[in-house]
Design a protein around this motif. Structure first.
Motif, PDB file in Angstrom:
ATOM      1  N   GLY A 169      27.741  20.396  66.547  1.00  0.00           N
ATOM      2  CA  GLY A 169      28.342  21.275  67.586  1.00  0.00           C
ATOM      3  C   GLY A 169      29.490  21.937  67.249  1.00  0.00           C
ATOM      4  O   GLY A 169      30.345  22.148  68.264  1.00  0.00           O
ATOM      5  N   LEU A 170      29.886  22.342  66.183  1.00  0.00           N
ATOM      6  CA  LEU A 170      31.142  22.903  65.768  1.00  0.00           C
ATOM      7  C   LEU A 170      30.822  24.344  65.611  1.00  0.00           C
ATOM      8  O   LEU A 170      29.820  24.867  64.774  1.00  0.00           O
ATOM      9  N   ARG A 171      31.701  25.175  66.101  1.00  0.00           N
ATOM     10  CA  ARG A 171      31.777  26.677  65.752  1.00  0.00           C
ATOM     11  C   ARG A 171      32.421  26.761  64.435  1.00  0.00           C
ATOM     12  O   ARG A 171      33.002  26.252  63.768  1.00  0.00           O
ATOM     13  N   VAL A 172      31.792  27.806  63.694  1.00  0.00           N
ATOM     14  CA  VAL A 172      32.236  28.255  62.280  1.00  0.00           C
ATOM     15  C   VAL A 172      33.043  29.646  62.367  1.00  0.00           C
ATOM     16  O   VAL A 172      32.360  30.775  62.521  1.00  0.00           O
ATOM     17  N   ALA A 173      34.190  29.508  61.934  1.00  0.00           N
ATOM     18  CA  ALA A 173      34.941  30.925  61.653  1.00  0.00           C
ATOM     19  C   ALA A 173      34.908  30.903  60.147  1.00  0.00           C
ATOM     20  O   ALA A 173      35.207  29.981  59.295  1.00  0.00           O
ATOM     21  N   ASN A 188      23.479  38.565  57.911  1.00  0.00           N
ATOM     22  CA  ASN A 188      22.865  36.944  57.880  1.00  0.00           C
ATOM     23  C   ASN A 188      23.757  35.963  58.138  1.00  0.00           C
ATOM     24  O   ASN A 188      23.341  35.092  58.598  1.00  0.00           O
ATOM     25  N   ALA A 189      24.908  36.165  57.735  1.00  0.00           N
ATOM     26  CA  ALA A 189      26.040  34.822  58.117  1.00  0.00           C
ATOM     27  C   ALA A 189      26.011  34.751  59.665  1.00  0.00           C
ATOM     28  O   ALA A 189      25.967  33.634  60.223  1.00  0.00           O
ATOM     29  N   ILE A 190      26.098  35.847  60.414  1.00  0.00           N
ATOM     30  CA  ILE A 190      26.190  35.913  61.927  1.00  0.00           C
ATOM     31  C   ILE A 190      24.948  35.240  62.601  1.00  0.00           C
ATOM     32  O   ILE A 190      24.748  34.489  63.333  1.00  0.00           O
ATOM     33  N   ASP A 191      23.740  35.971  61.830  1.00  0.00           N
ATOM     34  CA  ASP A 191      22.520  35.415  62.341  1.00  0.00           C
ATOM     35  C   ASP A 191      22.169  34.058  62.136  1.00  0.00           C
ATOM     36  O   ASP A 191      21.545  33.319  62.823  1.00  0.00           O
ATOM     37  N   SER A 192      22.895  33.479  60.978  1.00  0.00           N
ATOM     38  CA  SER A 192      22.617  32.110  60.615  1.00  0.00           C
ATOM     39  C   SER A 192      23.613  31.043  61.127  1.00  0.00           C
ATOM     40  O   SER A 192      23.421  29.869  60.789  1.00  0.00           O
ATOM     41  N   GLY A 193      24.596  31.445  62.071  1.00  0.00           N
ATOM     42  CA  GLY A 193      25.490  30.564  62.826  1.00  0.00           C
ATOM     43  C   GLY A 193      26.869  30.895  62.323  1.00  0.00           C
ATOM     44  O   GLY A 193      27.696  29.960  63.249  1.00  0.00           O
ATOM     45  N   GLN A 194      27.331  31.452  61.556  1.00  0.00           N
ATOM     46  CA  GLN A 194      28.832  32.087  61.528  1.00  0.00           C
ATOM     47  C   GLN A 194      29.094  32.470  62.904  1.00  0.00           C
ATOM     48  O   GLN A 194      28.695  33.653  63.385  1.00  0.00           O
ATOM     49  N   THR A 195      30.155  32.161  63.605  1.00  0.00           N
ATOM     50  CA  THR A 195      30.461  32.483  65.088  1.00  0.00           C
ATOM     51  C   THR A 195      31.759  33.168  65.043  1.00  0.00           C
ATOM     52  O   THR A 195      32.031  33.856  66.244  1.00  0.00           O
ATOM     53  N   ASP A 196      32.429  33.288  64.056  1.00  0.00           N
ATOM     54  CA  ASP A 196      33.680  34.148  64.287  1.00  0.00           C
ATOM     55  C   ASP A 196      33.898  34.853  62.697  1.00  0.00           C
ATOM     56  O   ASP A 196      33.920  34.028  61.635  1.00  0.00           O
ATOM     57  N   LEU A 197      34.158  36.009  62.615  1.00  0.00           N
ATOM     58  CA  LEU A 197      34.275  36.787  61.226  1.00  0.00           C
ATOM     59  C   LEU A 197      35.871  36.938  61.232  1.00  0.00           C
ATOM     60  O   LEU A 197      36.308  37.714  61.965  1.00  0.00           O
ATOM     61  N   PHE A 211      36.795  23.351  65.303  1.00  0.00           N
ATOM     62  CA  PHE A 211      35.881  24.191  64.536  1.00  0.00           C
ATOM     63  C   PHE A 211      35.979  24.082  63.233  1.00  0.00           C
ATOM     64  O   PHE A 211      36.823  23.206  62.485  1.00  0.00           O
ATOM     65  N   VAL A 212      35.188  24.822  62.544  1.00  0.00           N
ATOM     66  CA  VAL A 212      35.143  24.874  60.866  1.00  0.00           C
ATOM     67  C   VAL A 212      35.565  26.234  60.277  1.00  0.00           C
ATOM     68  O   VAL A 212      35.434  27.270  60.855  1.00  0.00           O
ATOM     69  N   LYS A 213      36.377  26.208  59.413  1.00  0.00           N
ATOM     70  CA  LYS A 213      36.556  27.347  58.677  1.00  0.00           C
ATOM     71  C   LYS A 213      36.382  27.446  57.382  1.00  0.00           C
ATOM     72  O   LYS A 213      36.763  26.363  56.569  1.00  0.00           O
ATOM     73  N   ILE A 214      35.532  28.341  57.078  1.00  0.00           N
ATOM     74  CA  ILE A 214      35.284  28.655  55.480  1.00  0.00           C
ATOM     75  C   ILE A 214      35.947  29.837  54.991  1.00  0.00           C
ATOM     76  O   ILE A 214      35.966  31.050  55.532  1.00  0.00           O
ATOM     77  N   ARG A 215      36.540  29.567  53.927  1.00  0.00           N
ATOM     78  CA  ARG A 215      37.512  30.776  53.331  1.00  0.00           C
ATOM     79  C   ARG A 215      36.735  31.232  52.151  1.00  0.00           C
ATOM     80  O   ARG A 215      36.711  32.297  51.918  1.00  0.00           O
ATOM     81  N   THR A 216      36.053  30.616  51.175  1.00  0.00           N
ATOM     82  CA  THR A 216      35.628  30.847  50.174  1.00  0.00           C
ATOM     83  C   THR A 216      34.077  30.110  50.165  1.00  0.00           C
ATOM     84  O   THR A 216      34.063  29.106  50.634  1.00  0.00           O
ATOM     85  N   SER A 217      32.968  30.770  49.654  1.00  0.00           N
ATOM     86  CA  SER A 217      31.715  30.071  49.367  1.00  0.00           C
ATOM     87  C   SER A 217      31.251  30.169  47.984  1.00  0.00           C
ATOM     88  O   SER A 217      31.241  31.088  47.413  1.00  0.00           O
TER      89      SER A 217
END
Length: 189
Positions: free
Chosen positions: A107-111, A122-131, A84-90
């Protein structure tokens, strides 16, 4: 594993597969995606007693400031065969959304941590799959309809909320009755 230390994680995975190490199934994001501002701050703080900070952090991070870097970052993570992908800061909304699009393409989930550039909804609606680690607004202050809407956003998008749990005592010095441990184990059989 959420720290991005893919070399050690891959070594553990190989040893567990070979039967030379007993452990849980580990999934990993590999290097963590960060904003340029965060990475510059790491470099600035790497002085004096923190002189090793950049050496410890930077090899396990990938800079994402725009859609081009988002594509490169996701392509590099695909080559590493991350789970999966992890975004810490944007850096900005465009970089965040581009990262979500590229991850979806791969095809990767995004935490991600609570986004600093877009709303959680907006993040969840746009594809972030784990908060991750987020402190949601006090839901008790919201109307029932608004609370339900927040919950529905997560459910509709099959997104997870992973709060941070902390231990305020050293578990190795805590007195835990053996029956508590046995009782927990029994519930899972």
């Amino acid at each position: 594993e959420m720290g991005g230390f893919i070399d050690s994680t891959r070594a553990w995975q190989a040893r567990m597969k070979a039967g030379t190490l007993v452990g849980p199934r580990i999934i990993t994001p590999g290097p963590i995606l960060e904003s340029p501002r965060y990475l510059e701050g790491v470099v600035q703080r790497s002085t004096g007693s923190n002189s090793q900070l950049a050496v410890r952090v930077l090899p396990y991070r990938i800079r994402v400031s725009d859609s081009i870097e988002a594509k490169r970052a996701i392509d590099s993570l695909v080559k590493l065969r991350v789970d999966f992908v992890k975004i810490r800061t944007s850096a900005n909304p465009n970089a965040f959304y581009a990262t979500l699009r590229e991850a979806r393409r791969a095809g990767l989930r995004v935490a991600a941590h609570q986004p600093n550039t877009v709303s959680i909804r907006n993040a969840i609606d746009s594809g972030q799959t784990d908060l991750e680690h987020a402190i949601l607004p006090p839901l008790s202050r919201l109307s029932e309809a608004t609370r339900d809407s927040v919950y529905r956003t997560f459910v509709t998008n099959a997104a997870w909320y992973t709060p941070t749990l902390t231990v305020s005592i050293n578990p190795s010095s805590a007195s835990v009755a053996p029956s508590m441990i046995d009782g927990v184990a029994d519930k899972h059989h």
